[in-house]
Design a protein around this motif. Structure first.
Motif, mmCIF file in Angstrom:
data_model
loop_
_atom_site.group_PDB
_atom_site.id
_atom_site.type_symbol
_atom_site.label_atom_id
_atom_site.label_comp_id
_atom_site.label_asym_id
_atom_site.label_seq_id
_atom_site.Cartn_x
_atom_site.Cartn_y
_atom_site.Cartn_z
ATOM 1 N N LEU A 1 0.785 -1.282 0.124
ATOM 2 C CA LEU A 1 0.019 0.129 0.269
ATOM 3 C C LEU A 1 1.009 1.346 -0.014
ATOM 4 C CD1 LEU A 1 -2.791 1.178 0.181
ATOM 5 C CD2 LEU A 1 -2.432 1.435 2.629
ATOM 6 N N ALA A 2 1.949 1.118 0.692
ATOM 7 C CA ALA A 2 2.820 2.413 0.819
ATOM 8 C C ALA A 2 3.386 2.740 -0.340
ATOM 9 C CB ALA A 2 3.838 2.183 2.002
ATOM 10 N N LEU A 3 4.014 1.833 -1.075
ATOM 11 C CA LEU A 3 4.423 1.874 -2.597
ATOM 12 C C LEU A 3 3.520 2.460 -3.455
ATOM 13 C CD1 LEU A 3 6.883 1.682 -4.339
ATOM 14 C CD2 LEU A 3 6.141 -0.732 -5.003
ATOM 15 N N PHE A 4 2.010 1.837 -3.509
ATOM 16 C CA PHE A 4 1.352 2.572 -4.143
ATOM 17 C C PHE A 4 0.959 3.984 -4.162
ATOM 18 C CE2 PHE A 4 -3.202 3.524 -4.978
ATOM 19 C CZ PHE A 4 -3.385 3.254 -6.142
ATOM 20 N N ILE A 5 0.840 4.338 -2.768
ATOM 21 C CA ILE A 5 0.779 5.644 -2.558
ATOM 22 C C ILE A 5 1.928 6.765 -2.982
ATOM 23 C CG2 ILE A 5 0.334 7.336 -0.677
ATOM 24 C CD1 ILE A 5 -0.839 5.278 0.890
ATOM 25 N N ILE A 6 3.048 6.167 -2.805
ATOM 26 C CA ILE A 6 4.335 6.920 -3.445
ATOM 27 C C ILE A 6 4.193 6.959 -4.983
ATOM 28 C CG2 ILE A 6 6.758 6.581 -3.685
ATOM 29 C CD1 ILE A 6 6.879 5.118 -0.613
ATOM 30 N N ILE A 7 3.942 6.043 -5.605
ATOM 31 C CA ILE A 7 3.773 5.950 -7.149
ATOM 32 C C ILE A 7 2.729 6.967 -7.339
ATOM 33 C CG2 ILE A 7 3.221 4.539 -9.000
ATOM 34 C CD1 ILE A 7 4.532 2.152 -7.716
ATOM 35 N N PHE A 8 1.735 6.886 -6.687
ATOM 36 C CA PHE A 8 0.528 7.709 -7.067
ATOM 37 C C PHE A 8 1.117 9.216 -6.954
ATOM 38 C CE2 PHE A 8 -3.065 10.323 -5.557
ATOM 39 C CZ PHE A 8 -4.091 10.263 -6.159
ATOM 40 N N PHE A 9 1.658 9.633 -5.661
ATOM 41 C CA PHE A 9 1.958 10.744 -5.450
ATOM 42 C C PHE A 9 3.332 11.401 -6.717
ATOM 43 C CE2 PHE A 9 0.254 10.621 -1.055
ATOM 44 C CZ PHE A 9 -0.415 11.671 -1.491
ATOM 45 N N ALA A 10 3.931 10.423 -6.882
ATOM 46 C CA ALA A 10 5.052 10.804 -7.851
ATOM 47 C C ALA A 10 4.347 11.058 -9.213
ATOM 48 C CB ALA A 10 5.940 9.654 -7.877
ATOM 49 N N THR A 11 3.324 10.029 -9.584
ATOM 50 C CA THR A 11 2.833 10.440 -10.770
ATOM 51 C C THR A 11 1.913 11.512 -10.973
ATOM 52 O OG1 THR A 11 2.445 7.984 -11.063
ATOM 53 C CG2 THR A 11 0.942 9.243 -12.505
ATOM 54 N N ILE A 12 1.274 11.946 -9.847
ATOM 55 C CA ILE A 12 0.487 13.248 -9.965
ATOM 56 C C ILE A 12 1.339 14.325 -10.150
ATOM 57 C CG2 ILE A 12 -0.976 14.666 -8.302
ATOM 58 C CD1 ILE A 12 -2.557 12.076 -9.564
ATOM 59 N N THR A 13 2.472 14.526 -9.197
ATOM 60 C CA THR A 13 3.150 15.631 -9.098
ATOM 61 C C THR A 13 3.970 15.907 -10.618
ATOM 62 O OG1 THR A 13 5.027 14.483 -8.167
ATOM 63 C CG2 THR A 13 3.715 15.889 -6.771
ATOM 64 N N ARG A 14 4.226 14.777 -11.329
ATOM 65 C CA ARG A 14 4.931 14.833 -12.723
ATOM 66 C C ARG A 14 3.892 14.779 -13.906
ATOM 67 N NH1 ARG A 14 7.670 13.159 -8.482
ATOM 68 N NH2 ARG A 14 10.013 13.168 -8.534
ATOM 69 N N THR A 15 2.600 14.423 -13.794
ATOM 70 C CA THR A 15 2.034 14.342 -14.773
ATOM 71 C C THR A 15 0.774 15.424 -14.967
ATOM 72 O OG1 THR A 15 0.601 12.583 -14.129
ATOM 73 C CG2 THR A 15 2.723 12.033 -15.580
ATOM 74 N N VAL A 16 0.179 15.836 -13.795
ATOM 75 C CA VAL A 16 -0.943 16.803 -13.929
ATOM 76 C C VAL A 16 -0.481 18.146 -14.372
ATOM 77 C CG1 VAL A 16 -2.618 17.977 -12.345
ATOM 78 C CG2 VAL A 16 -2.088 15.571 -11.778
ATOM 79 N N PHE A 17 -1.308 18.166 -15.369
ATOM 80 C CA PHE A 17 -1.304 19.668 -16.240
ATOM 81 C C PHE A 17 0.008 19.719 -16.916
ATOM 82 C CE2 PHE A 17 -3.885 21.230 -12.774
ATOM 83 C CZ PHE A 17 -5.094 21.204 -13.454
ATOM 84 N N LEU A 18 0.619 18.720 -17.363
ATOM 85 C CA LEU A 18 2.082 18.330 -17.914
ATOM 86 C C LEU A 18 2.155 19.028 -19.289
ATOM 87 C CD1 LEU A 18 4.843 17.283 -17.734
ATOM 88 C CD2 LEU A 18 4.058 15.249 -18.496
ATOM 89 N N ASN A 19 0.777 19.292 -19.877
ATOM 90 C CA ASN A 19 0.893 20.003 -21.337
ATOM 91 C C ASN A 19 0.682 21.515 -21.133
ATOM 92 O OD1 ASN A 19 0.458 19.335 -23.873
ATOM 93 N ND2 ASN A 19 -1.801 19.819 -23.986
ATOM 94 N N GLU A 20 0.617 21.768 -19.877
ATOM 95 C CA GLU A 20 0.488 23.459 -19.579
ATOM 96 C C GLU A 20 1.689 23.911 -18.825
ATOM 97 O OE1 GLU A 20 -3.232 23.726 -17.727
ATOM 98 O OE2 GLU A 20 -4.351 22.824 -19.776
#
Length: 192
Positions: A1-20
């Motif tokens: 579960l901890a690794l999933f949360i880490i991957i989730f936050f890493a993904t959000i911080t690196r991909t949200v609004f990546l186009n902008e």
């Protein structure tokens, strides 16, 4: 579960609004993205003279890394051209670096420490900034750390497989060429 949360936050911080954000692509990013797309479609760089198998740097007045274009080209070949598509492969390698750092810390220190390292890596401003750009620095960092992970986890003759990411790291970021020998000796001695 901890690794999933880490991957989730890493993904959000690196991909949200990546186009902008960041706004636009700078000249280095355009060079990396356009050459990766050209290699995916033709097997050659934009000028049509460079081949990835030559292991020579592409030069547009200044040398660029040898394999960074090739490493991201498979994904660039299937994505439509846009700032998001140009940066996505680099964001994925940055997320991969967070995962690799988690597993290195887990092997060396334990689960609790790995969670802390993973969270720090997921929210590290440097990692987020470079993970949201099409630069080759995260590629070099990812492959060097992947080699370290391989040396920690692989046993007997399989440890030689760590030379594959070391080779890719050496040729994927021109700024880390000086550290290959000391890094390899250091991690080999540490693992031994």
């Amino acid at each position: 579960l901890a690794l999933f949360i880490i991957i989730f936050f890493a993904t959000i911080t690196r991909t949200v609004f990546l186009n902008e954000a960041p706004i636009g692509l700078n000249h280095d990013e355009v060079t990396f993205v356009a050459n990766a797309k050209a290699i995916a479609l033709t097997g050659k760089d934009l000028s049509g003279t460079w081949s990835p198998l030559s292991l020579t740097p592409i030069s547009y007045g200044f040398p660029m890394s040898e394999l960074s274009f090739l490493v991201v080209s498979p994904l660039m070949g299937v994505l439509a051209s846009s700032p998001f598509a140009g940066r996505l492969p680099y964001a994925l390698y940055s997320i991969g670096l967070v995962i690799v750092l988690y597993f290195i810390a887990r092997k060396l220190f334990g689960e609790k420490e790995a969670i802390v390292v993973g969270l720090v890596a997921a929210f590290n401003p440097w990692g987020i900034m470079f993970g949201r750009t099409a630069f080759d620095a995260p590629l070099g960092a990812f492959f060097y750390m992947l080699a370290f992970l391989g040396i920690l986890y692989l046993k007997k003759w399989k440890i030689l497989l760590a030379f594959i990411p070391l080779f890719i790291a050496f040729y994927s970021y021109i700024g880390t060429k000086l550290i290959l020998i000391p890094f390899t000796i250091g991690i080999s001695y540490f693992a031994w």
